[in-house]
Design a protein around this motif. Sequence first.
Motif, mmCIF file in Angstrom:
data_model
loop_
_atom_site.group_PDB
_atom_site.id
_atom_site.type_symbol
_atom_site.label_atom_id
_atom_site.label_comp_id
_atom_site.label_asym_id
_atom_site.label_seq_id
_atom_site.Cartn_x
_atom_site.Cartn_y
_atom_site.Cartn_z
ATOM 1 N N VAL A 159 -19.002 18.429 -21.876
ATOM 2 C CA VAL A 159 -18.897 19.144 -23.150
ATOM 3 C C VAL A 159 -19.695 18.377 -24.211
ATOM 4 O O VAL A 159 -19.809 17.163 -24.155
ATOM 5 C CB VAL A 159 -17.431 19.308 -23.614
ATOM 6 C CG1 VAL A 159 -16.656 20.177 -22.647
ATOM 7 C CG2 VAL A 159 -16.754 17.985 -23.826
ATOM 8 N N GLU A 160 -20.215 19.117 -25.144
ATOM 9 C CA GLU A 160 -20.989 18.530 -26.236
ATOM 10 C C GLU A 160 -20.780 19.412 -27.463
ATOM 11 O O GLU A 160 -20.949 20.624 -27.391
ATOM 12 C CB GLU A 160 -22.464 18.537 -25.828
ATOM 13 C CG GLU A 160 -23.422 17.912 -26.763
ATOM 14 C CD GLU A 160 -24.820 17.972 -26.160
ATOM 15 O OE1 GLU A 160 -25.642 18.719 -26.715
ATOM 16 O OE2 GLU A 160 -25.071 17.303 -25.144
ATOM 17 N N LEU A 219 -10.630 20.782 -17.133
ATOM 18 C CA LEU A 219 -11.640 19.802 -17.516
ATOM 19 C C LEU A 219 -11.498 18.584 -16.612
ATOM 20 O O LEU A 219 -10.389 18.057 -16.437
ATOM 21 C CB LEU A 219 -11.467 19.378 -18.974
ATOM 22 C CG LEU A 219 -12.043 20.322 -20.016
ATOM 23 C CD1 LEU A 219 -11.236 21.573 -20.154
ATOM 24 C CD2 LEU A 219 -12.187 19.632 -21.339
ATOM 25 N N VAL A 220 -12.597 18.148 -16.022
ATOM 26 C CA VAL A 220 -12.567 16.953 -15.176
ATOM 27 C C VAL A 220 -12.703 15.716 -16.062
ATOM 28 O O VAL A 220 -12.995 15.807 -17.263
ATOM 29 C CB VAL A 220 -13.655 17.003 -14.081
ATOM 30 C CG1 VAL A 220 -13.403 18.149 -13.129
ATOM 31 C CG2 VAL A 220 -15.033 17.091 -14.681
ATOM 32 N N GLU A 221 -12.502 14.557 -15.484
ATOM 33 C CA GLU A 221 -12.421 13.306 -16.245
ATOM 34 C C GLU A 221 -13.571 13.071 -17.228
ATOM 35 O O GLU A 221 -13.308 12.760 -18.394
ATOM 36 C CB GLU A 221 -12.276 12.105 -15.290
ATOM 37 C CG GLU A 221 -12.123 10.778 -16.007
ATOM 38 C CD GLU A 221 -10.960 10.748 -17.003
ATOM 39 O OE1 GLU A 221 -11.125 10.170 -18.089
ATOM 40 O OE2 GLU A 221 -9.904 11.325 -16.716
ATOM 41 N N PRO A 222 -14.825 13.217 -16.841
ATOM 42 C CA PRO A 222 -15.880 12.973 -17.844
ATOM 43 C C PRO A 222 -15.762 13.896 -19.057
ATOM 44 O O PRO A 222 -15.955 13.465 -20.196
ATOM 45 C CB PRO A 222 -17.181 13.240 -17.085
ATOM 46 C CG PRO A 222 -16.830 13.017 -15.656
ATOM 47 C CD PRO A 222 -15.398 13.473 -15.527
ATOM 48 N N VAL A 261 -22.431 24.058 -29.599
ATOM 49 C CA VAL A 261 -21.719 23.451 -28.471
ATOM 50 C C VAL A 261 -22.467 23.710 -27.171
ATOM 51 O O VAL A 261 -23.233 24.669 -27.059
ATOM 52 C CB VAL A 261 -20.267 23.965 -28.346
ATOM 53 C CG1 VAL A 261 -19.473 23.641 -29.580
ATOM 54 C CG2 VAL A 261 -20.219 25.437 -28.067
ATOM 55 N N ARG A 262 -22.223 22.840 -26.230
ATOM 56 C CA ARG A 262 -22.798 22.985 -24.888
ATOM 57 C C ARG A 262 -21.718 22.640 -23.880
ATOM 58 O O ARG A 262 -21.002 21.647 -24.039
ATOM 59 C CB ARG A 262 -23.983 22.042 -24.723
ATOM 60 C CG ARG A 262 -24.640 22.136 -23.367
ATOM 61 C CD ARG A 262 -25.832 21.210 -23.309
ATOM 62 N NE ARG A 262 -26.504 21.322 -22.037
ATOM 63 C CZ ARG A 262 -27.176 20.337 -21.480
ATOM 64 N NH1 ARG A 262 -27.296 19.170 -22.093
ATOM 65 N NH2 ARG A 262 -27.751 20.508 -20.318
ATOM 66 N N LEU A 264 -15.624 24.012 -29.831
ATOM 67 C CA LEU A 264 -15.696 23.956 -28.370
ATOM 68 C C LEU A 264 -14.669 24.889 -27.739
ATOM 69 O O LEU A 264 -14.952 25.562 -26.744
ATOM 70 C CB LEU A 264 -15.469 22.520 -27.900
ATOM 71 C CG LEU A 264 -15.517 22.302 -26.411
ATOM 72 C CD1 LEU A 264 -16.910 22.601 -25.862
ATOM 73 C CD2 LEU A 264 -15.120 20.877 -26.078
ATOM 74 N N ASP A 265 -13.491 24.972 -28.328
ATOM 75 C CA ASP A 265 -12.444 25.839 -27.803
ATOM 76 C C ASP A 265 -12.906 27.294 -27.758
ATOM 77 O O ASP A 265 -12.645 28.009 -26.793
ATOM 78 C CB ASP A 265 -11.181 25.699 -28.650
ATOM 79 C CG ASP A 265 -10.008 26.458 -28.067
ATOM 80 O OD1 ASP A 265 -9.734 26.281 -26.858
ATOM 81 O OD2 ASP A 265 -9.377 27.229 -28.804
#
Length: 85
Positions: A83-84, A14-17, A65-66, A33-34
């Motif tokens: 991620v959402e 996962l990148v910072e955002p 989730v997205r 999400l997992d």
Amino acid sequence: MSPDHGPRRAQVVLVEPALTQLAELTAAETHRLDRAIVAISVRPDLGAPVPGTLLRDYTDPVDGVRVIYYVTSLRTVTIVAYVEA
């Protein structure tokens, strides 16, 4: 005789955002999400291509989730950008 293994999973980064968004999620949202991230790690082609980019957009309407991500050329690492849940 070796055991029958399932499909090889890609490493997920996962990148910072996405990490910032993840920090804002509840435990239940993180759990949903997992499941989506595990599915993507096994089948990186699940998401729809985002036109004009290398990104893919995966939405799971059941879990709500997205995930927006891209896959490295050797399909060994999946980079999650958004991620959402």
